[in-house]
Write an enzyme that holds these catalytic residues in place. Structure first.
Site, PDB file in Angstrom:
ATOM      1  NE  ARG A 240      -3.349  -2.346   3.016  1.00  0.00           N
ATOM      2  CZ  ARG A 240      -2.900  -3.592   3.415  1.00  0.00           C
ATOM      3  NH1 ARG A 240      -1.806  -3.842   3.464  1.00  0.00           N
ATOM      4  NH2 ARG A 240      -3.891  -4.621   3.522  1.00  0.00           N
TER       5      ARG A 240
ATOM      6  CG  HIS B 214      -5.466   1.160  -3.673  1.00  0.00           C
ATOM      7  ND1 HIS B 214      -4.797   0.882  -2.506  1.00  0.00           N
ATOM      8  CD2 HIS B 214      -6.329   0.357  -3.717  1.00  0.00           C
ATOM      9  CE1 HIS B 214      -5.304  -0.051  -1.978  1.00  0.00           C
ATOM     10  NE2 HIS B 214      -6.243  -0.583  -2.686  1.00  0.00           N
TER      11      HIS B 214
ATOM     12  NE  ARG C 286      -3.262  -3.512  -1.177  1.00  0.00           N
ATOM     13  CZ  ARG C 286      -2.969  -4.375  -0.379  1.00  0.00           C
ATOM     14  NH1 ARG C 286      -1.841  -4.844  -0.376  1.00  0.00           N
ATOM     15  NH2 ARG C 286      -3.778  -5.085   0.316  1.00  0.00           N
TER      16      ARG C 286
ATOM     17  CG  HIS D  23      -6.438  -8.338   2.927  1.00  0.00           C
ATOM     18  ND1 HIS D  23      -7.080  -7.255   3.277  1.00  0.00           N
ATOM     19  CD2 HIS D  23      -5.970  -7.778   1.879  1.00  0.00           C
ATOM     20  CE1 HIS D  23      -7.281  -6.299   2.739  1.00  0.00           C
ATOM     21  NE2 HIS D  23      -6.356  -6.500   1.598  1.00  0.00           N
TER      22      HIS D  23
ATOM     23  CE1 TYR E 112      -6.944  -7.612  -6.995  1.00  0.00           C
ATOM     24  CE2 TYR E 112      -7.384  -8.043  -4.520  1.00  0.00           C
ATOM     25  CZ  TYR E 112      -7.476  -7.251  -5.560  1.00  0.00           C
ATOM     26  OH  TYR E 112      -7.415  -5.939  -5.428  1.00  0.00           O
TER      27      TYR E 112
END
Length: 389
Positions: free
Chosen positions: A202, A308, A311, A334, A343
């Site tokens: 990030r 962003h 990422r 996460h 994803y």
């Protein structure tokens, strides 16, 4: 003679309507919040109120008379462990979207209809659906606490799905576009762009990186600190927002020369030196970087692309490489599977490729034919039908 009521009492009003009163558990004699068209309706209300008291569901109607603004601000201030960015988000949602409607209302005055009208007005005024969902979730959380505190009997936020965010799908760059953007941006930020993609870090994690966090021999990055901008120029450094955010990420070997060149030319000196800094040697800020980023995306002809999204692109690349769900979660930092699952959905291109391969297998089987089976005639279904005629 009518028997005297065992609980509460009912009296006729000059208007022809009826009033019900009852003794609360606190010993105070209280009227019903409204009058009734018939004595029978008033008596039914008293039966329900008595059951409410007996079952321990009664709430003091005066308790909910606290102003929403006071209760909401106390609610934010008393949340232990909130990150600075979260506090900033809550205060912004209160100031811009909740207080203009509910500030002077008491907690008890906020009802289902009022919440529904408030949400509709926000959407009709053009407030983004994601922002409205965040504001609704905050209102619901605040009023849940009011229920827990015994100020109101039930939360009026009962709109199904209102707190769910339906964010539009963000764009994903091709590798050619990634390198075009890296070429277009100022040289001191080239490695920042590439690392954002190939490490899936990030913005706050990238700008907080120090030399000691990066091992250019193995291409590993230790994510231990993140930078959070709050208010007007305020900056807070701290650990990632979850334990999963503290992680080690490996970048491809092809990036090693880029990183070494960047460290030699642009990074601060020493183990504690920041890897990415502005032209004057200070830590990067979003506001100062925005103009540089806008110019680079325009030069690379990918306007509307957010930092962003780099990422986001990196996460897609990791998924396409065959990373498992757990591997994706670890790389992204996460703790839950929800974001990683995004994803793992198949892209349209990949799905078409799979369909084509299935079709080829079927065609080979049809051409080969099978014993005891009549070969399917060549040509379209329409042509075969004409031959039969």
């Amino acid at each position: 003679m009518m028997p005297k009521r065992r609980f509460g009492r009912v009296r006729a009003l000059p208007s022809g309507r009826f009033q019900a009163r009852y003794p609360g558990p606190d010993g105070i004699d209280r009227p019903a919040p409204y009058t009734f068209a018939s004595k029978k309706d008033a008596e039914k209300w008293l039966v329900l109120k008595e059951a409410e008291i007996t079952e321990g569901r009664w709430t003091d109607p005066d308790a909910g008379k606290v102003r929403f603004e006071t209760f909401a601000q106390d609610w934010v201030n008393e949340r232990a462990g909130l990150r600075p960015r979260t506090v900033q988000l809550y205060k912004g949602l209160l100031r811009l979207h909740l207080l203009p409607t509910f500030a002077d209302k008491t907690i008890a005055e906020i009802n289902v209809g009022g919440v529904r009208k408030w949400r509709t007005r926000l959407l009709d005024a053009g407030t983004g659906p994601v922002t409205v969902a965040k504001a609704y979730r905050l209102l619901k959380a605040i009023l849940n606490t009011a229920v827990d505190d015994g100020l109101i009997p039930r939360n009026p936020c009962r709109i199904k799905g209102a707190g769910k965010e339906e964010s539009p799908e963000r764009p994903v760059l091709t590798l050619a576009q990634v390198f075009a953007l890296a070429d277009a941006i100022a040289p001191r930020f080239r490695a920042l762009v590439l690392l954002a993609v190939f490490s899936s870090l990030r913005w706050g994690e990238l700008v907080a990186l120090r030399r000691r966090h990066l091992d250019t021999a193995t291409g590993t990055i230790r994510v231990e600190v993140t930078a959070v901008e709050i208010g007007r120029g305020g900056l807070v450094l701290g650990p990632p927002k979850s334990d999963a955010g503290k992680r080690v990420v490996t970048v491809p070997a092809m990036l090693f020369p880029e990183l070494r060149a960047h460290l030699a030319t642009y990074a601060q000196k020493g183990d504690e030196g920041l890897i990415f800094v502005g032209p004057k040697g200070a830590m990067l800020r979003r506001g100062n970087f925005a103009k540089i980023w806008k110019q680079a995306t325009e030069d690379a002809k990918i306007q509307g692309f957010h930092f962003h999204d780099l990422r986001h692109t990196g996460n897609h690349l990791a998924s396409q490489s065959g990373a498992s769900l757990r591997e994706l979660m670890a790389r992204m930092g996460h703790a839950s599977t929800r974001a990683a699952l995004i994803y793992q959905h198949r892209t349209a291109e990949r799905d078409r490729a799979i369909a084509q391969e299935i079709g080829k297998l079927a065609q080979r089987e049809l051409r080969r034919g099978r014993p005891g089976k009549k070969k399917i005639a060549k040509g379209s279904g329409t042509q075969r039908a004409r031959k039969i005629e």
